[in-house]
Design a protein around this motif. Structure first.
Motif, short mmCIF file in Angstrom:
data_model
loop_
_atom_site.label_atom_id
_atom_site.label_comp_id
_atom_site.label_asym_id
_atom_site.label_seq_id
_atom_site.Cartn_x
_atom_site.Cartn_y
_atom_site.Cartn_z
N GLU A 6 69.81 26.22 26.63
CA GLU A 6 68.64 26.64 25.85
C GLU A 6 67.98 25.44 25.18
O GLU A 6 66.76 25.27 25.26
CB GLU A 6 69.05 27.67 24.80
CG GLU A 6 67.89 28.12 23.94
CD GLU A 6 68.28 29.11 22.85
OE1 GLU A 6 67.36 29.63 22.21
OE2 GLU A 6 69.50 29.33 22.63
N TRP A 7 68.78 24.59 24.54
CA TRP A 7 68.21 23.44 23.84
C TRP A 7 67.60 22.44 24.81
O TRP A 7 66.54 21.87 24.55
CB TRP A 7 69.27 22.78 22.96
CG TRP A 7 69.67 23.72 21.86
CD1 TRP A 7 70.85 24.40 21.74
CD2 TRP A 7 68.84 24.16 20.78
NE1 TRP A 7 70.82 25.21 20.64
CE2 TRP A 7 69.59 25.09 20.02
CE3 TRP A 7 67.55 23.87 20.37
CZ2 TRP A 7 69.10 25.71 18.90
CZ3 TRP A 7 67.06 24.50 19.24
CH2 TRP A 7 67.82 25.40 18.52
N ALA A 8 68.24 22.25 25.95
CA ALA A 8 67.71 21.33 26.95
C ALA A 8 66.38 21.84 27.49
O ALA A 8 65.42 21.06 27.68
CB ALA A 8 68.71 21.14 28.08
N LEU A 9 66.28 23.14 27.74
CA LEU A 9 65.02 23.71 28.22
C LEU A 9 63.92 23.56 27.17
O LEU A 9 62.78 23.18 27.50
CB LEU A 9 65.20 25.18 28.60
CG LEU A 9 65.95 25.42 29.91
CD1 LEU A 9 66.38 26.88 30.02
CD2 LEU A 9 65.09 25.00 31.09
N HIS A 10 64.25 23.84 25.91
CA HIS A 10 63.25 23.67 24.84
C HIS A 10 62.78 22.23 24.75
O HIS A 10 61.58 21.97 24.55
CB HIS A 10 63.81 24.15 23.49
CG HIS A 10 63.68 25.62 23.29
ND1 HIS A 10 62.52 26.23 22.91
CD2 HIS A 10 64.60 26.61 23.44
CE1 HIS A 10 62.71 27.53 22.80
NE2 HIS A 10 63.97 27.79 23.13
N CYS A 11 63.69 21.29 24.89
CA CYS A 11 63.31 19.87 24.83
C CYS A 11 62.39 19.52 26.00
O CYS A 11 61.38 18.83 25.80
CB CYS A 11 64.54 18.98 24.83
SG CYS A 11 65.40 18.97 23.25
N CYS A 12 62.73 19.95 27.18
CA CYS A 12 61.89 19.65 28.35
C CYS A 12 60.49 20.24 28.16
O CYS A 12 59.49 19.58 28.45
CB CYS A 12 62.52 20.19 29.63
SG CYS A 12 63.95 19.24 30.19
N VAL A 13 60.42 21.47 27.66
CA VAL A 13 59.11 22.09 27.42
C VAL A 13 58.35 21.30 26.36
O VAL A 13 57.17 21.01 26.52
CB VAL A 13 59.27 23.57 27.01
CG1 VAL A 13 57.97 24.14 26.47
CG2 VAL A 13 59.76 24.39 28.21
N ALA A 14 59.02 20.91 25.28
CA ALA A 14 58.36 20.13 24.24
C ALA A 14 57.84 18.80 24.78
O ALA A 14 56.73 18.37 24.44
CB ALA A 14 59.31 19.89 23.06
N LEU A 15 58.61 18.17 25.64
CA LEU A 15 58.20 16.87 26.19
C LEU A 15 56.94 16.98 27.05
O LEU A 15 56.24 15.98 27.23
CB LEU A 15 59.34 16.23 26.97
CG LEU A 15 60.51 15.74 26.12
CD1 LEU A 15 61.65 15.26 27.01
CD2 LEU A 15 60.08 14.66 25.14
N THR A 16 56.62 18.16 27.53
CA THR A 16 55.38 18.32 28.30
C THR A 16 54.15 18.14 27.40
O THR A 16 53.07 17.85 27.90
CB THR A 16 55.27 19.70 28.99
OG1 THR A 16 55.13 20.73 28.02
CG2 THR A 16 56.47 19.95 29.90
#
Length: 154
Positions: A6-16
């Motif tokens: 979950e945290w990794a997905l949120h980080c990837c989305v934020a990095l966009t």
């Protein structure tokens, strides 16, 4: 799946939404999670070549390729590994009604059902990209992650 996914997905989305590399501490602050815990997820993403660390004063993390080219399954496998979520331990061969090992020539019905379900969820995650998630987060969110990451929330 682990919570790290979950945290990794949120980080990837934020990095966009980031215009420059985002420090791990800033990502941790954005998600109100332990920087130490998040660092483990970022390391897993880095080992899988989904993000890379940029060194220096303006350093931080960036995606290694277009968000449309990173699938949710890529992130899941980076954090939790590519192995199956369900491991059959042949419980049918134990206990007072144990089936002899030589009679177990095919996976049991439970193992087959779990394998079918895993195939289905992996296929679904393979067809969803980080770009898809980012688009939907933008439509859902009432906050402006881009402004916050790019200086307004400093």
């Amino acid at each position: 799946m682990s919570g790290g996914v979950e945290w990794a997905l949120h980080c990837c989305v934020a990095l966009t939404s980031a215009e420059a590399p985002v420090p791990a501490a800033r990502l941790a602050h954005l998600h109100d999670v332990s920087p130490t815990y998040l660092a483990k997820q970022l390391q897993a993403l880095s080992r899988a070549d989904l993000v890379r660390s940029v060194q220096g004063k303006a350093g931080g993390y960036i995606l290694t390729r277009s968000p449309a080219q990173i699938t949710v399954l890529d992130v899941v496998e980076a954090v939790d590994g590519p192995g199956p979520a369900f491991i059959c331990t042949e419980i049918r061969q134990r206990g007072p009604l144990a089936v002899p090992a030589q009679s177990c020539t095919a996976p049991c019905v439970i193992s087959r059902a779990m394998a079918d379900a895993e195939t289905a969820w992996r296929n679904a995650l393979r067809t969803t990209s980080i770009a898809d998630l980012a688009r939907d987060v933008d439509a859902d969110a009432r906050s402006d992650i881009s402004s916050w990451l790019n200086g307004a929330g400093a």
